[in-house]
Design a protein around this motif. Structure first.
Motif, PDB file in Angstrom:
ATOM      1  N   TYR A   1       0.731  -1.288   0.072  1.00  0.00           N
ATOM      2  CA  TYR A   1      -0.224   0.193   0.188  1.00  0.00           C
ATOM      3  C   TYR A   1       0.954   1.226  -0.040  1.00  0.00           C
ATOM      4  CZ  TYR A   1      -3.542   3.547   1.069  1.00  0.00           C
ATOM      5  OH  TYR A   1      -4.156   4.344   0.919  1.00  0.00           O
TER       6      TYR A   1
ATOM      7  N   PHE B   1      -4.093  -4.364  -1.162  1.00  0.00           N
ATOM      8  CA  PHE B   1      -4.129  -3.624   0.281  1.00  0.00           C
ATOM      9  C   PHE B   1      -5.244  -4.290   1.175  1.00  0.00           C
ATOM     10  CE2 PHE B   1      -6.951  -0.497  -2.220  1.00  0.00           C
ATOM     11  CZ  PHE B   1      -7.974  -0.801  -1.746  1.00  0.00           C
TER      12      PHE B   1
ATOM     13  N   ALA C   1      -3.216   0.014   4.837  1.00  0.00           N
ATOM     14  CA  ALA C   1      -4.274   0.973   4.406  1.00  0.00           C
ATOM     15  C   ALA C   1      -5.186   1.126   5.503  1.00  0.00           C
ATOM     16  CB  ALA C   1      -4.750   0.169   3.064  1.00  0.00           C
TER      17      ALA C   1
ATOM     18  N   GLY D   1      -0.288  -0.901  -4.412  1.00  0.00           N
ATOM     19  CA  GLY D   1      -1.184  -1.880  -3.715  1.00  0.00           C
ATOM     20  C   GLY D   1      -2.419  -1.796  -4.364  1.00  0.00           C
TER      21      GLY D   1
END
Lengths: 311, 281
Positions: B99, B162, B168, B233
């Motif tokens: 991410y 992610f 995230a 991501g």
């Protein structure tokens, strides 16, 4: 265009034949002319190969479905077995996709309006079965009126021929809308309130909001009918095609508004349906040329018009 | 389709021939069943592609609806807020949990640069009117790629990379964009733009080698887009590879369904050698 190309290059279709001719030509240049029986057999061979090529070309041609040979101005569209049967078959099967769905909307029986965009939030929670019924009746009326108009205008058989193309436009739009609804899995507006009965909100149909099939089908019908009428009445200033489009447009506006007020679709679903229907209403007739093709030819000696038709 | 044929001597240059065809078209009568060409006015330059109302309007309309359909989706990923890595194949497991929003911005900028670059290069090469005509076909290639990718992502509902770590924010992992991993729309658009831009220049300059330089440059930019989507991501490696294949396919296909405004047919007989110019109106 293909027919023109074929007539220009009738002898370029066989590499074998070219090699054969080249061989004969080189032989003549070298002074090694073939003897009489050899030349005859070569000529017969070329003729035989030409026959085979002609047969192959004929086999490769599409099979026209001829609705009227009495009047070359009717019908508006030329049907072919090899293209129209698959279009009908594929689009009919794709209609069935939504009928076999058994899964309810992912957020049934009540979804949160916080997920929606500001336009669609306006109609979230709408539910009015009378409007749904009115839109169902109106869309059948639009289809029936299109058929009746063509029958009055060009007679039964040419009208049936053209209705096939209009039906293909509607089926293609419906198939596309059906696939989209299954892929997007968007809950219908009536899932955003408790007005609709639980049985309706928990039904698999509850997750089929985007795109509106009614709007797609209806607009495909009115646009393809307009194109058919425009082909049948090519004279500039003839009001019939544009009148048919105006009346159809008014009826379809009613249907589209009915789908939103009935709580079956959001505004964006209905607008996407209009775009899809219009697109297929233009595209499917464009794939069907007229039964008669006018080919103007101009040279320094003469100007002529050639009519090409399939029978 | 109405076909107008004007036979010209082989010595006629392209500009004169094109003008004759346009004049003859203006004098011809419309036929109901014909296609309606979109002929850009105000320029002497012939664009690479002939547009028609009956084909280009539906391509744009269907493409836009399909590409935008992902925006109305409200359903989050099934395995939110954290998906198990064991579900993944060994290749995609390599980037699971990535991410980095910075790389996502890089890929967004690179896609826009490809479109903007194509327009500027075409404008410099053939003037603004012809460039806009040809840019529409390049845009249609990208749009078709985006439409295909959009339908695939909606149908397959693959969670994004992610979703396989807590890097995230939870809001993003619970959002309605979290299950749109396969196919990468950015890669489809970028490779669609790259290939169709090359085909356009190759048509305008037949026989020249520099369109291949254009292809190398545009493919490099598309490669940056794909890399950015993986490192950010947003997509797995398999998503961007398949997105690239989808984009390149539409980059070839969409220009191929657009014929050139003028077709040159050589005609040879015992008396003369001539070129027949065929314009579709």
């Amino acid at each position: 265009m293909q027919q023109t190309s074929r007539s220009i290059f009738p002898s370029l279709s066989s590499v074998r034949r070219l090699v054969l001719l080249l061989g004969v030509g080189l032989g003549q240049v070298a002074g090694a002319a073939p003897t009489q029986p050899e030349a005859e057999s070569t000529e017969a061979q070329i003729k035989q190969e030409q026959e085979v090529l002609k047969k192959r070309e004929k086999r490769a041609q599409l099979t026209p479905i001829t609705a009227s040979v009495d009047d070359v101005t009717k019908p508006a569209f030329q049907l072919y077995v090899e293209t129209d049967l698959p279009i009908l078959g594929l689009t009919l099967v794709l209609q069935l996709g939504r009928l076999i769905k058994t899964q309810s909307a992912y957020c049934a029986p009540r979804c949160s309006a916080g997920d929606l965009n500001p336009i669609d939030r306006v109609t979230a929670g709408f539910y009015q079965p009378t409007w749904s019924l009115a839109s169902d009746v109106a869309i059948f009326a639009v289809g029936g009126a299109a058929m009746a108009l063509l029958m009055i205008d060009e007679g039964v058989w040419p009208a049936i021929n053209d209705v096939v193309v209009i039906a293909e436009s509607a089926l293609a739009a419906s198939a596309f809308a059906g696939l989209a609804t299954l892929a997007v899995n968007r809950p219908r507006p009536f899932l955003y309130s408790d007005r609709a009965p639980l049985s309706v909100r928990n039904h698999p149909e509850g997750g089929l909001s985007f795109i509106s099939g009614h709007s797609a089908v209806g607009f495909a019908i009115i646009v393809s009918t307009y194109i058919a009428m425009n082909r049948l009445h090519p004279k500039i200033g003839d009001p019939l095609p544009i009148i048919s489009l105006a009346i159809g447009g008014a009826a379809m506006t009613f249907v589209t508004v009915g789908r939103v007020l009935g709580g079956n679709h959001f505004i964006t679903d209905a607008l996407a349906g209009v775009a899809i229907g219009t697109a297929f209403g233009i595209l499917i007739p464009a794939l069907h040329r007229a039964p008669v093709k006018v080919l103007p030819m101009a040279s320094s000696q003469q100007v002529s018009i050639t009519l090409l038709a399939d029978f | 389709m109405m076909i107008l044929m004007i036979t010209c001597l082989i010595t006629l240059d392209a500009t004169v021939a094109a003008k004759s065809v346009h004049d003859a078209a203006a004098a011809s009568q419309p036929i109901g069943a014909g296609m309606t060409p979109i002929i850009p006015g105000g320029t002497d330059r012939l664009p690479a592609y002939q547009l028609f109302v009956e084909t280009d309007l539906p391509i744009l309309s269907l493409g836009l609806v399909m590409a935008l359909s992902r925006l109305v989706r409200t359903q989050p990923a099934n395995c939110r807020p954290l998906c198990p890595r064991s579900e993944l194949n060994p290749l995609d497991r390599l980037t699971a949990g990535y991410y980095d929003p910075g790389w996502s911005v890089v890929s967004d900028v690179a896609v826009l640069s490809l479109l903007g670059g194509a327009f500027i290069a075409l404008w410099a090469d053939e003037g603004v009117i012809a460039a806009l005509n040809d840019l529409l076909v390049i845009f249609e290639s990208a749009l078709s790629g985006a439409a295909f990718a959009s339908f695939a992502t909606l149908t397959l509902q693959r969670p994004r990379p992610f979703m396989y770590s807590t890097a995230a924010p939870a809001e993003k992992r619970n959002g309605n964009d979290a299950a749109m991993s396969f196919v990468s729309g950015h890669s489809a658009v970028a490779f669609g733009l790259a290939v169709s831009t090359f085909i356009t220049f190759a048509r305008i300059h037949p026989g020249k080698t520099w369109p291949w330089v254009v292809l190398a440059a545009t493919l490099s930019a598309a490669g940056v887009v794909a890399l950015g989507r993986v490192l950010g991501g947003n997509h797995f490696i398999s998503d961007v590879v398949t997105g690239g294949i989808v984009g390149a396919s539409f980059g070839v296909l969409v220009p191929a369904v657009h014929q050139s405004p003028i077709t040159v047919v050589p005609t040879v007989s015992s008396q003369s050698v001539s070129l027949t110019l065929m314009g579709t109106f």
